[in-house]
Write a protein that holds these residues in place. Structure first.
Motif, mmCIF file in Angstrom:
data_model
loop_
_atom_site.group_PDB
_atom_site.id
_atom_site.type_symbol
_atom_site.label_atom_id
_atom_site.label_comp_id
_atom_site.label_asym_id
_atom_site.label_seq_id
_atom_site.Cartn_x
_atom_site.Cartn_y
_atom_site.Cartn_z
ATOM 1 N N PHE A 106 0.816 -1.224 0.000
ATOM 2 C CA PHE A 106 0.000 0.000 0.000
ATOM 3 C C PHE A 106 0.844 1.266 0.000
ATOM 4 C CE2 PHE A 106 0.789 -0.182 4.576
ATOM 5 C CZ PHE A 106 0.884 1.158 4.935
ATOM 6 N N LYS A 107 2.116 1.125 0.371
ATOM 7 C CA LYS A 107 2.990 2.292 0.432
ATOM 8 C C LYS A 107 3.165 2.953 -0.941
ATOM 9 C CE LYS A 107 4.628 1.526 4.831
ATOM 10 N NZ LYS A 107 4.338 0.139 5.148
ATOM 11 N N ASP A 139 8.639 -1.954 3.417
ATOM 12 C CA ASP A 139 7.885 -1.598 2.219
ATOM 13 C C ASP A 139 7.935 -0.125 1.844
ATOM 14 O OD1 ASP A 139 7.046 -4.195 1.632
ATOM 15 O OD2 ASP A 139 5.490 -4.079 3.161
ATOM 16 N N PRO A 250 -4.000 -3.437 9.646
ATOM 17 C CA PRO A 250 -2.732 -3.927 10.199
ATOM 18 C C PRO A 250 -1.808 -2.726 10.420
ATOM 19 C CG PRO A 250 -3.327 -5.118 8.176
ATOM 20 C CD PRO A 250 -4.240 -3.938 8.280
ATOM 21 N N SER A 251 -1.429 -2.484 11.665
ATOM 22 C CA SER A 251 -0.795 -1.195 11.962
ATOM 23 C C SER A 251 0.586 -1.322 12.574
ATOM 24 C CB SER A 251 -1.692 -0.385 12.907
ATOM 25 O OG SER A 251 -2.899 -0.041 12.250
ATOM 26 N N GLY A 252 1.477 -0.432 12.132
ATOM 27 C CA GLY A 252 2.823 -0.370 12.678
ATOM 28 C C GLY A 252 3.125 1.042 13.132
ATOM 29 N N ASN A 253 3.319 1.919 12.141
ATOM 30 C CA ASN A 253 3.573 3.322 12.456
ATOM 31 C C ASN A 253 2.278 4.141 12.501
ATOM 32 O OD1 ASN A 253 5.642 4.970 13.225
ATOM 33 N ND2 ASN A 253 6.606 5.090 11.226
ATOM 34 N N PHE A 254 1.157 3.509 12.217
ATOM 35 C CA PHE A 254 -0.185 4.089 12.332
ATOM 36 C C PHE A 254 -0.512 5.193 11.326
ATOM 37 C CE2 PHE A 254 -2.525 2.087 15.824
ATOM 38 C CZ PHE A 254 -1.567 1.160 16.202
ATOM 39 N N GLY A 255 0.242 5.253 10.236
ATOM 40 C CA GLY A 255 -0.096 6.216 9.190
ATOM 41 C C GLY A 255 -1.339 5.781 8.433
ATOM 42 N N ASN A 256 -1.418 4.493 8.143
ATOM 43 C CA ASN A 256 -2.523 3.975 7.353
ATOM 44 C C ASN A 256 -3.857 4.153 8.073
ATOM 45 O OD1 ASN A 256 -3.364 2.829 4.993
ATOM 46 N ND2 ASN A 256 -2.637 0.761 5.461
ATOM 47 N N ALA A 304 6.890 -5.364 8.769
ATOM 48 C CA ALA A 304 6.596 -3.957 8.486
ATOM 49 C C ALA A 304 5.805 -3.300 9.631
ATOM 50 C CB ALA A 304 5.837 -3.821 7.172
ATOM 51 N N MET A 305 5.390 -4.118 10.591
ATOM 52 C CA MET A 305 4.677 -3.578 11.753
ATOM 53 C C MET A 305 5.517 -3.664 13.023
ATOM 54 S SD MET A 305 0.876 -5.016 10.682
ATOM 55 C CE MET A 305 0.742 -6.000 12.097
ATOM 56 N N HIS A 359 0.882 -9.595 7.455
ATOM 57 C CA HIS A 359 0.291 -8.355 7.986
ATOM 58 C C HIS A 359 -1.220 -8.384 7.835
ATOM 59 C CE1 HIS A 359 4.401 -7.696 6.658
ATOM 60 N NE2 HIS A 359 4.515 -6.839 7.659
ATOM 61 N N THR A 382 -2.271 -5.346 3.073
ATOM 62 C CA THR A 382 -1.321 -4.248 2.882
ATOM 63 C C THR A 382 -0.164 -4.591 1.944
ATOM 64 O OG1 THR A 382 -0.424 -4.942 5.011
ATOM 65 C CG2 THR A 382 -1.817 -2.982 4.998
ATOM 66 N N ALA A 383 0.072 -5.878 1.708
ATOM 67 C CA ALA A 383 1.152 -6.256 0.784
ATOM 68 C C ALA A 383 0.841 -7.617 0.170
ATOM 69 C CB ALA A 383 2.490 -6.312 1.502
ATOM 70 N N PHE A 388 6.822 -11.850 1.132
ATOM 71 C CA PHE A 388 7.333 -12.538 2.329
ATOM 72 C C PHE A 388 7.438 -14.025 2.008
ATOM 73 C CE2 PHE A 388 4.708 -8.906 3.033
ATOM 74 C CZ PHE A 388 5.597 -8.060 3.651
HETATM 75 C C1 LIG Z 1 3.954 -0.253 6.461
HETATM 76 C C2 LIG Z 1 3.173 -1.482 6.514
HETATM 77 C C3 LIG Z 1 2.216 -1.695 7.520
HETATM 78 C C4 LIG Z 1 2.003 -0.717 8.631
HETATM 79 O O1 LIG Z 1 1.421 0.504 8.184
HETATM 80 P P1 LIG Z 1 1.486 1.796 9.111
HETATM 81 O O2 LIG Z 1 0.943 2.890 8.285
HETATM 82 O O3 LIG Z 1 2.945 1.998 9.427
HETATM 83 O O4 LIG Z 1 0.706 1.510 10.321
HETATM 84 C C5 LIG Z 1 1.463 -2.849 7.475
HETATM 85 N N1 LIG Z 1 1.659 -3.784 6.527
HETATM 86 C C6 LIG Z 1 2.570 -3.621 5.553
HETATM 87 C C7 LIG Z 1 2.748 -4.699 4.548
HETATM 88 C C8 LIG Z 1 3.360 -2.468 5.507
HETATM 89 O O5 LIG Z 1 4.270 -2.333 4.550
#
Ligand SMILES: *Cc1c(COP(=O)(O)O)cnc(C)c1O
Length: 432
Positions: A106-107, A139, A250-256, A304-305, A359, A382-383, A388
């Protein structure tokens, strides 16, 4: 439109400044001063509109005052030259497939939009030699690098944690050459992010260089991510299934997820959100305890999370005036360890034929556990699972077909610079 800092200790800035600077001088994140409500007529018609048309309407609400209509339209249409289909998986659960772009995550949406908007502003300012710094957990690096590849006047530095991204992910930003430099940091994603943030706050670097950031802290990356929430809704609306929509992210940095919260503020009828974490459950813990306790990230198969101090948490609480109770009204959470993620990928594949990536598996499982019978759940895939490859193949004990786009990256030669997790060394590298 003006942009304020979430720390509110710097004056508001223009879109151009927010995009070129990335991070506010007070270390806050920029937020649009106004989140416009889109007219009812837009929502009435949304099921009949294309992804690009929908996205242009949303983009216009944010950027229309600052970018000429024809330029903005071109940026949106160029960015979204791929689809983001909603695919039925199970009962009332759908996958929003965000992996149809050039780097299969999604990036691509934010990365491509930002590259184009920044390119436009840099040209307008007559600037040369702009250095884009980007920390990646896998990603972002590829999406941003591919978005900027070959763009004159811009050099991209991708910082990534050594041994903590998948092989295919690594190929996507270390084999490009040209104006892309990959830096392999002996540390975690959080260390990479800290190096980048420190660079922006370093007086000497800022005097000598034109630095900007392409992480989701940049408004030009994070706001466009709201486009596909509207488009997903539109696809369900067309089928008459857009009642009580729940997005699981699915969240890591919470931008999405923050982009989704913004879409809701713009009037998109989303009932609620679920933030799905891996073992880095900082946000989940915040929901339970009202305390935000960042800590070093741990490595998981949903790499990525692997974020221990999500940048966009600042934006989430800003949107809810720092009220934990208000946040909880819109967002619930879930977190899954590696064993559960593997089980979910394996069982879902067996039962439905749908192959999740690690993710998306977190997002899917959160719906399985939380969705009510009268709700329609959409998780963000998200990917692409092939990103992977080793992980997914070892889970399902079957080969995974690698899309041609991805295979093309795997042919190149890896080139990267090794760097200790040391700011002075990073600074030296940038200055030379
Ligand atoms: C970046 C990423 C996330 C996390 O998205 P955030 O916006 O950072 O929360 C989840 N899944 C995949 C595959 C990513 O590349």
């Amino acid at each position: 439109m003006k942009y304020y800092s979430t720390n509110r200790k710097t004056p508001e800035v223009s879109l151009q400044e927010a995009v070129v600077k990335g991070l506010a001088p007070d270390k806050g994140l920029f937020m649009p001063e106004v989140i416009k409500l889109l007219p009812q007529s837009f929502f009435d018609d949304i099921g009949n509109m294309s992804f690009q048309e929908i996205a242009y309407n949303v983009a216009d609400a944010f950027f229309g005052e600052d970018v000429e209509a024809d330029v903005l339209k071109q940026i949106v249409y160029d960015t979204l030259n791929f689809d983001a289909p909603v695919v039925h998986v199970n009962d009332n659960i759908y996958s929003l497939e965000l992996f149809h772009g050039p780097t299969l995550a999604f990036k691509d949406v934010g990365g491509r939009f930002m590259a184009r908007l920044l390119g436009y502003f840099i040209k307008k300012q007559g600037q040369k030699d702009v250095k884009v710094l980007v920390a990646t957990s896998g990603d972002t690096g590829s999406a941003v690098a591919n978005g900027f590849l070959g763009v004159e006047g811009i050099h991209v530095y991708v910082l990534y944690p050594k041994g903590k991204v998948s092989q295919i992910q690594e190929c996507q930003f270390t084999t490009l050459g040209q104006n892309i430099t990959a830096i392999e940091v002996d540390g975690t994603f959080d260390d990479c992010q800290t190096l980048v943030k420190t660079a922006f706050l370093d007086d000497e670097l800022n005097k000598k260089l034109n630095l900007t950031s392409a992480n989701s802290i940049n408004v030009a990356r994070f706001l466009p991510q709201s486009f596909y929430y509207f488009y997903a809704y539109a696809q369900l609306a067309k089928q008459g299934k857009a009642k009580n929509v729940v997005f699981s992210v699915p969240s890591g940095n919470f931008g999405n997820i923050t982009a989704g919260l913004i879409a809701k503020r713009m009037g998109l009828p989303i009932k609620r959100f679920i933030a799905a974490n891996n073992s880095n459950d900082i946000f989940y813990e915040y929901l339970q305890t009202a305390k935000y306790s960042p800590r070093p990230s741990v490595q998981t198969i949903a790499n990525a999370m692997d974020v221990g101090d999500p940048s966009n948490f600042a934006r989430v609480i800003d949107l809810y005036d720092h009220s934990h109770a208000e946040v909880k009204k819109d967002i619930s959470g879930g977190w899954y360890n590696d064993d559960t993620i593997k089980e979910v990928v394996r069982d879902t594949y067996k039962e439905t034929g749908y192959l999740l990536d690690p993710h998306g598996a977190c997002g899917y499982q959160a719906l399985i556990e939380n969705l009510n019978i009268d709700e329609t759940g959409i998780f963000l895939e998200t990917a692409h699972p092939a990103k992977f490859l080793e992980t997914v193949e070892s889970i399902i004990k079957q080969d995974v077909a690698i899309p041609d786009k991805l295979r093309a990256f795997m042919k190149g030669e890896k080139k990267s610079i090794s760097l200790d997790n040391n700011f002075e060394k990073f600074k030296e590298l940038l200055l030379n």
